[in-house]
Design a protein around this motif. Sequence first.
Motif, PDB file in Angstrom:
ATOM      1  N   MET B 130       4.580 129.811 -15.814  1.00  0.00           N
ATOM      2  CA  MET B 130       3.967 128.690 -15.076  1.00  0.00           C
ATOM      3  C   MET B 130       3.441 129.197 -13.726  1.00  0.00           C
ATOM      4  O   MET B 130       3.611 130.352 -13.383  1.00  0.00           O
ATOM      5  N   GLY B 131       2.840 128.282 -12.975  1.00  0.00           N
ATOM      6  CA  GLY B 131       2.400 128.599 -11.616  1.00  0.00           C
ATOM      7  C   GLY B 131       1.270 129.605 -11.602  1.00  0.00           C
ATOM      8  O   GLY B 131       0.303 129.466 -12.337  1.00  0.00           O
ATOM      9  N   THR B 132       1.399 130.644 -10.775  1.00  0.00           N
ATOM     10  CA  THR B 132       0.289 131.583 -10.608  1.00  0.00           C
ATOM     11  C   THR B 132       0.134 132.498 -11.819  1.00  0.00           C
ATOM     12  O   THR B 132      -0.882 133.172 -11.950  1.00  0.00           O
ATOM     13  N   ARG B 133       1.157 132.556 -12.673  1.00  0.00           N
ATOM     14  CA  ARG B 133       1.067 133.451 -13.828  1.00  0.00           C
ATOM     15  C   ARG B 133       0.635 132.707 -15.096  1.00  0.00           C
ATOM     16  O   ARG B 133       0.776 133.209 -16.208  1.00  0.00           O
ATOM     17  N   LEU B 134       0.072 131.526 -14.887  1.00  0.00           N
ATOM     18  CA  LEU B 134      -0.366 130.695 -16.003  1.00  0.00           C
ATOM     19  C   LEU B 134      -1.324 131.459 -16.925  1.00  0.00           C
ATOM     20  O   LEU B 134      -2.268 132.083 -16.458  1.00  0.00           O
ATOM     21  N   SER B 135      -1.090 131.404 -18.233  1.00  0.00           N
ATOM     22  CA  SER B 135      -2.050 132.021 -19.154  1.00  0.00           C
ATOM     23  C   SER B 135      -1.984 131.321 -20.506  1.00  0.00           C
ATOM     24  O   SER B 135      -1.279 130.330 -20.667  1.00  0.00           O
ATOM     25  N   TYR B 143      -7.785 124.473 -17.277  1.00  0.00           N
ATOM     26  CA  TYR B 143      -9.248 124.545 -17.137  1.00  0.00           C
ATOM     27  C   TYR B 143      -9.888 123.189 -17.400  1.00  0.00           C
ATOM     28  O   TYR B 143     -10.856 122.802 -16.761  1.00  0.00           O
ATOM     29  N   ILE B 144      -9.370 122.479 -18.421  1.00  0.00           N
ATOM     30  CA  ILE B 144     -10.011 121.208 -18.760  1.00  0.00           C
ATOM     31  C   ILE B 144      -9.282 120.030 -18.117  1.00  0.00           C
ATOM     32  O   ILE B 144      -9.442 118.882 -18.531  1.00  0.00           O
ATOM     33  N   GLY B 145      -8.468 120.312 -17.122  1.00  0.00           N
ATOM     34  CA  GLY B 145      -7.849 119.244 -16.343  1.00  0.00           C
ATOM     35  C   GLY B 145      -6.691 118.549 -17.034  1.00  0.00           C
ATOM     36  O   GLY B 145      -6.326 117.429 -16.680  1.00  0.00           O
ATOM     37  N   LEU B 146      -6.128 119.189 -18.036  1.00  0.00           N
ATOM     38  CA  LEU B 146      -5.001 118.568 -18.729  1.00  0.00           C
ATOM     39  C   LEU B 146      -3.696 119.315 -18.409  1.00  0.00           C
ATOM     40  O   LEU B 146      -2.903 119.606 -19.298  1.00  0.00           O
ATOM     41  N   ASP B 147      -3.493 119.615 -17.141  1.00  0.00           N
ATOM     42  CA  ASP B 147      -2.324 120.401 -16.718  1.00  0.00           C
ATOM     43  C   ASP B 147      -1.015 119.830 -17.274  1.00  0.00           C
ATOM     44  O   ASP B 147      -0.061 120.562 -17.520  1.00  0.00           O
ATOM     45  N   SER B 148      -1.021 118.500 -17.436  1.00  0.00           N
ATOM     46  CA  SER B 148       0.228 117.869 -17.866  1.00  0.00           C
ATOM     47  C   SER B 148       0.629 118.297 -19.268  1.00  0.00           C
ATOM     48  O   SER B 148       1.776 118.152 -19.674  1.00  0.00           O
TER      49      SER B 148
END
Lengths: 272, 295
Positions: B130-135, B143-148
């Motif tokens: 999670m966080g800065t290491r998101l992949s 990217y498509i705004g569905l972080d949840s």
Amino acid sequence: MKGLRIGKNWLYLPLIGMAVFYLLPMYVILVTGFKSFGEIDLKTMWNLPRGIALDNYIEAYSKLAPSLWNSFSMVIPAAIISSFLGSLNGFILAKWKFRGADFIFPFILFGMFIPYQSILIPLVQFMKAVGITGLAGLAMAHIIYGIPITTLTFRNYYASLPQELLEAAKIDGADMLGIYRYILLPISLPSFVVVLIWQFTSAWNDFLFAVVLTGNTDWPITVALNNMAGRGIISWNVQMAGSLLAALPTLLVYIFLGRYFLRGLLAGSLKG
Amino acid sequence: MIRDKDRILNLILISPSILAVLIFIYAFIGWSIRVSLSKWKGLTPDYTWNGLNNFTELFADPRFAVDVRNTLIFTGVFVAGSLLLGFFLAVMLDQGLRGEGFFRSLFLFPMAISYIVTGVVWRWLMNPAMGTRLSGLNLLFSYIGLDSLASAWHTTPRWGMAAIALAAIWQMSGYTMALYLAGLRAIPQELKEAAQIDGASELQIYRHIMLPLLAPVTLSALIILGHMSLKVFDLIVAIAGKQLELDVPAIYMWQATFDGLFYGRGAAIGILLLISVAALIIPYIRFTLKTEAQQ
């Protein structure tokens, strides 16, 4: 009718959406494979490569080449022999019914579905005892455990042929081997393609038999790839390139002979 | 009509295969049962009688309880997901759209790939960082705004198996689609047209006419997919290695036998797997052969 067709065009939306879902993993494999080592970063995983670099493929191939050839040398004879056995068995079970043929058939079929965990210990012990180890043992396992599906496919095909075909040949004095060799074999080519593809794919993709029957000098590609990926030493980009190398032979078969692949698939659920 | 010479030749030609099946399947199953009733532990075979102890120990074994729970989760998600998705895809492809063949091939191609390749790739797609290491998929969601939607995937406590089932759905739903599509094509077009004339909507036709007629296909798919989930092995090994949290009977069998040398226990797991697969498959084979004989 024409108006209805146009009214259905909205269906392309969900279809394309699903296509994206199926292609996502392939997209990652492909773009990662072509990135240079300098571009590799999990955070930019979805970005397109800046150019075409082959670093990852060269690295993956240098690691996996021996096991790719192990796979080929084991899978090709296994597929050919088990297809041939299946054709012979299917012919005898379908056309030359001997007493008990109908009794035996379900027992052969059941062998197609068993979890191999239930025969794994005896298999390993037996192969060791008779001294058939490594790739030869693995090929033998694929041939024997392939007999049910190859027999089923050919039996269904031969059973669909009119009995008159054989009767005419019998009247002409042909014996059973003659009928098989000169009448059935030449028209069995499509079934052979189906079965060969099926056996090639399942033996190529097998992991369980491979992992218990081979050691690190004769690992086929599935075991080698899994070990390369599982160790955590080889970086993910090389793993992706390795995945493509491991998938390419069966993918090419699928792309060029997909129609036959589908028929094998349906036969595998007894629906051929 | 069949000559004696041919009859003998028949038996000679088919007996190697029958003998191989008898030995490598049925005698080996018997041998496994014998091992499961023994005290064999360690490298040298030991057939000292142990009764059903290996089985009763398994039923009291917390690891085996985890395996059963995981198998149930996997089966539920995988079978339901593949059936629904497969049916949905088949219905869409049955509409006579242009490019049908292309989409059909696309949905089926994962079937040509090994579980190992699928697992290696999906492990990176389902990267739980999670966080800065998101992949992986989580990054795509952001990217498509569905972080949840970001998920811990297979590292989710208790429900990790559901994420593995997702990769299996990716691999196998095309197969269910092919089964349903073959089923849909076998339904006479007149039935559909008659219903249309009676004023039934497209949705009603699929719900009330097609779906009941496809019940045999659904049953076959259910059995084939169900027995596959009992055997699931390579996909989990490739995604997660041998983690207790994502253990299934097939992995336990492998580890107990070849890592731990608990042959008796390994064989017992193998036999339990066989019994559960047989309970699904034997009625299926009997039913299929009976319908075949009637035709």
